[in-house]
Design a protein around this motif. Sequence first.
Motif, PDB file in Angstrom:
ATOM      1  N   PRO A  46       7.506   0.289   7.298  1.00 50.37           N
ATOM      2  CA  PRO A  46       7.665   0.570   5.829  1.00 50.37           C
ATOM      3  C   PRO A  46       8.856   1.392   5.625  1.00 50.37           C
ATOM      4  O   PRO A  46       9.499   1.656   4.432  1.00 50.37           O
ATOM      5  CB  PRO A  46       6.452   1.160   5.406  1.00 50.37           C
ATOM      6  CG  PRO A  46       5.530   0.780   6.418  1.00 50.37           C
ATOM      7  CD  PRO A  46       6.268   0.617   7.472  1.00 50.37           C
ATOM      8  N   GLN A  47       9.146   2.361   6.745  1.00 51.82           N
ATOM      9  CA  GLN A  47      10.316   3.363   6.606  1.00 51.82           C
ATOM     10  C   GLN A  47      11.617   2.726   6.023  1.00 51.82           C
ATOM     11  O   GLN A  47      12.526   3.103   5.280  1.00 51.82           O
ATOM     12  CB  GLN A  47      10.563   3.696   7.841  1.00 51.82           C
ATOM     13  CG  GLN A  47      11.850   4.695   8.303  1.00 51.82           C
ATOM     14  CD  GLN A  47      11.784   5.919   7.373  1.00 51.82           C
ATOM     15  OE1 GLN A  47      10.678   6.135   6.820  1.00 51.82           O
ATOM     16  NE2 GLN A  47      12.924   6.569   7.391  1.00 51.82           N
ATOM     17  N   ILE A 101       1.834  12.887  -8.376  1.00 56.13           N
ATOM     18  CA  ILE A 101       1.102  13.946  -8.326  1.00 56.13           C
ATOM     19  C   ILE A 101       1.970  15.362  -8.017  1.00 56.13           C
ATOM     20  O   ILE A 101       1.714  16.303  -8.475  1.00 56.13           O
ATOM     21  CB  ILE A 101       0.167  13.840  -7.134  1.00 56.13           C
ATOM     22  CG1 ILE A 101      -0.964  12.924  -7.511  1.00 56.13           C
ATOM     23  CG2 ILE A 101      -0.560  15.001  -6.574  1.00 56.13           C
ATOM     24  CD1 ILE A 101      -2.006  12.405  -6.431  1.00 56.13           C
ATOM     25  N   VAL A 114       1.609   4.334  -2.419  1.00 60.07           N
ATOM     26  CA  VAL A 114       1.282   5.559  -1.915  1.00 60.07           C
ATOM     27  C   VAL A 114       2.253   6.433  -2.455  1.00 60.07           C
ATOM     28  O   VAL A 114       2.371   7.519  -2.893  1.00 60.07           O
ATOM     29  CB  VAL A 114       1.012   5.787  -0.564  1.00 60.07           C
ATOM     30  CG1 VAL A 114       1.173   7.190  -0.126  1.00 60.07           C
ATOM     31  CG2 VAL A 114      -0.314   5.335  -0.233  1.00 60.07           C
ATOM     32  N   VAL A 115       3.747   6.177  -2.368  1.00 58.77           N
ATOM     33  CA  VAL A 115       4.782   6.980  -2.761  1.00 58.77           C
ATOM     34  C   VAL A 115       4.875   7.117  -4.336  1.00 58.77           C
ATOM     35  O   VAL A 115       5.265   8.127  -4.585  1.00 58.77           O
ATOM     36  CB  VAL A 115       6.225   6.570  -2.292  1.00 58.77           C
ATOM     37  CG1 VAL A 115       6.453   6.595  -0.803  1.00 58.77           C
ATOM     38  CG2 VAL A 115       6.797   4.930  -2.608  1.00 58.77           C
ATOM     39  N   PHE A 122       2.281   7.207  -6.253  1.00 54.32           N
ATOM     40  CA  PHE A 122       1.275   8.103  -6.415  1.00 54.32           C
ATOM     41  C   PHE A 122       1.587   9.588  -6.120  1.00 54.32           C
ATOM     42  O   PHE A 122       1.348  10.668  -6.959  1.00 54.32           O
ATOM     43  CB  PHE A 122       0.142   7.933  -5.803  1.00 54.32           C
ATOM     44  CG  PHE A 122      -0.925   7.002  -6.419  1.00 54.32           C
ATOM     45  CD1 PHE A 122      -1.619   7.073  -7.533  1.00 54.32           C
ATOM     46  CD2 PHE A 122      -1.181   5.620  -5.752  1.00 54.32           C
ATOM     47  CE1 PHE A 122      -2.348   6.254  -8.255  1.00 54.32           C
ATOM     48  CE2 PHE A 122      -2.295   4.775  -6.429  1.00 54.32           C
ATOM     49  CZ  PHE A 122      -2.550   5.220  -7.606  1.00 54.32           C
ATOM     50  N   SER A 123       2.381   9.761  -5.019  1.00 50.38           N
ATOM     51  CA  SER A 123       2.777  10.906  -4.500  1.00 50.38           C
ATOM     52  C   SER A 123       3.620  11.566  -5.360  1.00 50.38           C
ATOM     53  O   SER A 123       3.635  12.753  -5.780  1.00 50.38           O
ATOM     54  CB  SER A 123       3.357  10.709  -2.884  1.00 50.38           C
ATOM     55  OG  SER A 123       4.036  11.603  -2.626  1.00 50.38           O
ATOM     56  N   THR A 166      12.746   7.512  -0.536  1.00 50.87           N
ATOM     57  CA  THR A 166      12.288   8.397  -1.285  1.00 50.87           C
ATOM     58  C   THR A 166      12.669   9.790  -0.790  1.00 50.87           C
ATOM     59  O   THR A 166      12.222  10.813  -1.181  1.00 50.87           O
ATOM     60  CB  THR A 166      10.824   8.288  -0.958  1.00 50.87           C
ATOM     61  OG1 THR A 166      10.555   8.301   0.513  1.00 50.87           O
ATOM     62  CG2 THR A 166      10.068   7.064  -1.492  1.00 50.87           C
ATOM     63  N   SER A 167      13.350   9.830   0.655  1.00 50.07           N
ATOM     64  CA  SER A 167      13.758  11.075   1.144  1.00 50.07           C
ATOM     65  C   SER A 167      15.062  11.860   0.364  1.00 50.07           C
ATOM     66  O   SER A 167      15.627  12.808   0.517  1.00 50.07           O
ATOM     67  CB  SER A 167      14.164  11.136   2.464  1.00 50.07           C
ATOM     68  OG  SER A 167      15.175  10.127   2.731  1.00 50.07           O
ATOM     69  N   SER A 203       6.068  -4.568   6.372  1.00 49.29           N
ATOM     70  CA  SER A 203       4.745  -3.918   6.824  1.00 49.29           C
ATOM     71  C   SER A 203       4.703  -3.205   8.051  1.00 49.29           C
ATOM     72  O   SER A 203       3.955  -2.275   8.130  1.00 49.29           O
ATOM     73  CB  SER A 203       3.840  -5.173   6.558  1.00 49.29           C
ATOM     74  OG  SER A 203       3.357  -5.397   5.301  1.00 49.29           O
ATOM     75  N   GLY A 204       5.511  -3.755   8.971  1.00 52.08           N
ATOM     76  CA  GLY A 204       5.397  -3.042  10.439  1.00 52.08           C
ATOM     77  C   GLY A 204       6.308  -1.817  10.207  1.00 52.08           C
ATOM     78  O   GLY A 204       5.961  -0.781  10.892  1.00 52.08           O
ATOM     79  N   LEU A 264       0.883  -1.304   0.014  1.00 55.64           N
ATOM     80  CA  LEU A 264      -0.049   0.112  -0.048  1.00 55.64           C
ATOM     81  C   LEU A 264       0.891   1.239  -0.190  1.00 55.64           C
ATOM     82  O   LEU A 264       0.637   2.281  -0.795  1.00 55.64           O
ATOM     83  CB  LEU A 264      -0.862   0.102   1.251  1.00 55.64           C
ATOM     84  CG  LEU A 264      -1.613   1.387   1.424  1.00 55.64           C
ATOM     85  CD1 LEU A 264      -3.199   0.837   0.897  1.00 55.64           C
ATOM     86  CD2 LEU A 264      -1.744   1.807   2.806  1.00 55.64           C
ATOM     87  N   PHE A 265       1.868   1.404   0.889  1.00 60.67           N
ATOM     88  CA  PHE A 265       2.556   2.529   1.040  1.00 60.67           C
ATOM     89  C   PHE A 265       3.614   2.680  -0.009  1.00 60.67           C
ATOM     90  O   PHE A 265       3.919   3.760  -0.578  1.00 60.67           O
ATOM     91  CB  PHE A 265       3.393   2.476   2.272  1.00 60.67           C
ATOM     92  CG  PHE A 265       2.475   3.034   3.395  1.00 60.67           C
ATOM     93  CD1 PHE A 265       1.991   4.278   3.411  1.00 60.67           C
ATOM     94  CD2 PHE A 265       2.223   2.175   4.500  1.00 60.67           C
ATOM     95  CE1 PHE A 265       1.048   4.720   4.246  1.00 60.67           C
ATOM     96  CE2 PHE A 265       1.519   2.723   5.669  1.00 60.67           C
ATOM     97  CZ  PHE A 265       0.822   3.783   5.454  1.00 60.67           C
ATOM     98  N   LEU A 290      10.947   2.849   2.477  1.00 62.22           N
ATOM     99  CA  LEU A 290      10.613   3.992   2.039  1.00 62.22           C
ATOM    100  C   LEU A 290      11.615   5.170   2.197  1.00 62.22           C
ATOM    101  O   LEU A 290      11.462   6.402   1.902  1.00 62.22           O
ATOM    102  CB  LEU A 290       9.438   4.494   2.843  1.00 62.22           C
ATOM    103  CG  LEU A 290       8.183   3.679   2.308  1.00 62.22           C
ATOM    104  CD1 LEU A 290       6.956   4.158   2.839  1.00 62.22           C
ATOM    105  CD2 LEU A 290       8.123   3.549   0.793  1.00 62.22           C
ATOM    106  N   ARG A 291      12.684   4.852   3.140  1.00 63.72           N
ATOM    107  CA  ARG A 291      13.538   5.964   3.300  1.00 63.72           C
ATOM    108  C   ARG A 291      14.229   6.560   2.157  1.00 63.72           C
ATOM    109  O   ARG A 291      14.668   7.596   2.171  1.00 63.72           O
ATOM    110  CB  ARG A 291      14.679   5.126   4.400  1.00 63.72           C
ATOM    111  CG  ARG A 291      15.302   3.986   3.499  1.00 63.72           C
ATOM    112  CD  ARG A 291      16.123   3.384   4.971  1.00 63.72           C
ATOM    113  NE  ARG A 291      17.398   4.007   4.817  1.00 63.72           N
ATOM    114  CZ  ARG A 291      18.240   3.355   5.704  1.00 63.72           C
ATOM    115  NH1 ARG A 291      18.163   2.168   5.833  1.00 63.72           N
ATOM    116  NH2 ARG A 291      19.451   3.838   5.944  1.00 63.72           N
TER     117      ARG A 291
END
Lengths: 512, 566
Positions: free
Chosen positions: A500-501, A426, A419-420, A422-423, A507-508, A497-498, A415-416, A504-505
């Motif tokens: 996601p960082q 956008i 989300v990134v 999509f983000s 993306t910074s 899942s617990g 999911l996340f 996802l890290r």
Amino acid sequence: MTALASDLIQSVDWIAVAPPTITAVLALAILVADLFMPPQRKPLLGQIAVGGLVLAGLSLLPLLHGSRATFCLTAGSHDCSYVTDHFTLVIQLLVFGGALLVALLSLHSPDNLPAGEFWFLLLSSAAGAALLPAARDLATLVIALEVASLPAFALVGLKRDDRLSSEAALKFFLSSVTATAVMLLGVSFVYGATGTLHLAALADALGHTPHQLDTLARTGVALTLVGFAFKLAAAPFHFWVPDTYTGAPLPVAAYLSVVGKTSGFSGLILITVIAFKHYADVWGPALAVLAALTMTVGNTAALRQGPGHSRSAVRLLAWSSVGQAGYLLVPLAAAGYAGPGSDPAGHIGATVSYALMYGVVNLGAFGVAALVAQTSADNRIADYRALYATRPQAALAMAFFLLCLAGLPPGIVGLFAKVVVFSSAIGAGLGWLAVVMAVNVVIALYYYLRWTALLFARPEAAARAPETEAEAVPALRAPASLKAAIALTALAGLTLSGAPQLVLRFTSGTLF
Amino acid sequence: MNDTFLRWVLITLLVLPLFGALGALFPAPPGLKGRDPDQAVLRHGVSITGIVLLLTIALAAGFDYAHPGRMQATTNLSWISSAAIRVHLGVDGISLPLLVLTALLTFLSALYSYFKMPEGPSAKSFVALLLVLEAGMLATFAVLDLMLFFLAFETVLIPMYFLIARWGSDARDRAALRFILYTVLGSVVMLLGLLLIGLKAGTFDMVTLASDNGSKLSHTTQLIAVLAIGIGLAVKTPMWPLHSWLPDAHTSAPTVGSVLLAGVLLKMGTYGFVRIILPIAPQGAHTFAPYLAAFAVVGIIYGSLVCLAIGRQGSGGDLKRLIAYSSVGHMGFALLGIATLTPTGVNGALFANVAHGLITGLLFFLIGAIKDRYGTTDLDRLSGTTGAALYGAAPRLGALLAFGAVASLGLPGLAGFWGEMLAMFGSFHPAAGLSRPAYLAFMGLAAFGTLLTAAYMLLVVRRVCMGERRVSDAHEQAEWAAEGSDRQARLRNDGRPQSLRVGGETNGESGESTAEPAASRVLVDVQGYEFASWTPLVALTLLAGLWPAVLLGLTDPAVRTLLGGN
């Protein structure tokens, strides 16, 4: 004299190049060992390969602190051909992790593959894929891409006496060779227009190409991208995927879907955001259109896979991987729209995060597919009906993987990751692409969910009767390596899942 | 001190169902094995949801009623720092009633299932799914981060899908798939809107965004965001014309699924309107409010007319379907209240939310009970030519159904009345800048809708509760003899389990009941466990109807804070 010699001789940072080197050396060692090993000891080769991949993964550890560069020009711009920064390390981790899992899947493959050749080819291809993200000049890049894909043709065709396998290999080979030819043409145009192969220098040179060479440079950029689109199986260059995946041995299909795709993507990232960054107005819209096409074609085709057809499970995974490649392209396209001035690292991070998530759960799904293939060789989706009744853990794991791919809780990481993506779309003002992707997510949900629901469905009354007889025979025990592969991916998926960082890290924007 | 305690209560009640769901998958520990594994796991479900209910009551008890507009029991931790997603939890006067409602309905559902497990595969997965569903529903009302809200919003989908697809009745696969595809399409579009807001304003924090009141978002951004988020929420609510997934889902869902779907899931849509759209993008909300109101009013009229058509004799209508369509109408009132953009209207909407949860939850329970007894919810088969005569056959059940129907049509003194009244009252004086004549017309149409609602609800009461007790009609008798008696026997057996069996109305042994002559057809009246799971709903319906200030006192200050203190 000595000064001249030191100018010519490049010092090699062996620690930096260790990961691909270890893999390549080990591949050769296995090939040689295969000649002298008695047939009954052949399984040892697989264990050596697994150990080697773990070792290669561990060799990434010393590189964690700061970036290193080697094979640098000793004069002039001091451009380097081999760089290990965070981007390189993440992709190499993905490559080795993916190859390791594929190796675990293949240790007990029922396809009866020739051991020595198989492990040699797998490791060689992994070495190429690991070299690719570190490459910082076009020649190294093309060579790495070829090292990654040439063994893959052989892997696809490795099933002896299987017409489907050979046909798949041929299809894969022809399309890939076309891609290489087109790409080389493009590279030569770009080289002709700029006079350099180093990516960083290319970026500068393309920024101010002489007017009369501008068309040549643009054509070169376009052709290079088309070549990568072939490798990535982006629509409309995707037609080789389903046949190749279904014809190939199952672990090889898993390998292509994750490691093969990763190598294509890392090359594309390097080319676009480093070398061709001044041509963002060319490749940005092109990639956006490719992304929209790819995901739509992949998902609608996956939608049409009848669950009763032979090998439909792998076929569906193949088409869905085309769809997923479309999502992976979205942040890249967004990086093109963000313009040359802004930092594309955040967008690239979104792609890398998504690729990591996809790599883990897709390999997990292939793992369960391999498990099911142990009992029903045909591997139809219908064979997954009521898997929960016979193998509850595998069914739960499969449900989790499929929901991650679909991007619905409990697959939180999926999911996340979406989300990134999509983000990023956008954020770059690509609203239309975000909407196309939204519709695609719903289409994809339909077939993932149908499969998930099938796992827990009641066994069919008709199919039940002969099965009970089969169950009287002690059920085939799943090999430990296969179980380990599924457990590893499931554990990784749950951990991510617990937290996601962890993926996802990127993306910074700390990749380059 | 008090706040730290509440904080932990809130965290525990969100996490506990998840652990409970995990626990349900493992075999019961020794000492808790119960009679058989199914019973043990169902009991596990009852105890977990019971503890969660107690926790929400503790939360409500510790809530500072002097400041219901302030976020309380807040937790604010970083979760995914790179995407600026934080675990921000808290309750205020708007979310507290919904949390309690959710916990209550889930507990009652678990209790009901303990005695009357819907037909389907193992109880183990049923309980696990119910608990995951509860976690998602509670989280939706307790999170204060847009991305977390989206996560919670999506969490409920998979459990509800499986509840419908595995334990539902006919055509369930299609209905379940339709439910999830519709809502996912809506929520993905909503995600785009949420991301747009987050990226433009630089934060996903709902409290910060609400206190900014849209000042950091350009007008265009607000318009696009409200449109995207509004579509997602409108699918969930559901707003006409995006409602078409609802009737199928309700008709196919098991009783417990219907109760939670109508009682809680629909509320997530209206809650999102109040919590996200109104405070975060007020300009966008202002632009779209008249359209929302128009759709809401069409929904009210449309829902009522469909209900009338379903209720007509000979139309072959389904009772569950009828209540599902009535939800479209009732949620129309809630949307109309929101669309007025006034504190009165929004308070009315929130009141209507809770009231609808209580009343429709009760109605779906009752219809489930009717289905257990008659084996059908088809109105024509139920009522025959004159009526099903529930008053005669099972007086308590009949009375309860009449009570639910009357509450649903909005009789003053019961919960259904205030929400609708306040929503219409709000549209009599809509917020400044909204066209008053239009809203007056909406109000008139909504008032007409209440008349239609009364008409079909009374029709239902007449056809189900009243009527002659059939003695002839030999054709149908035979059918009854075959189906009815063993169904009743089963019902009694199911209702028997140990201590909770309340004596009195059903002391016939099962053997005796099968031996009963079918012609007498004395239906099993309300059983002990049914009383236990329905009484709280009846009591709260009465309480909210007679003393609306309990709820309005909570929501009003919070609504005024969200609407920007006017």
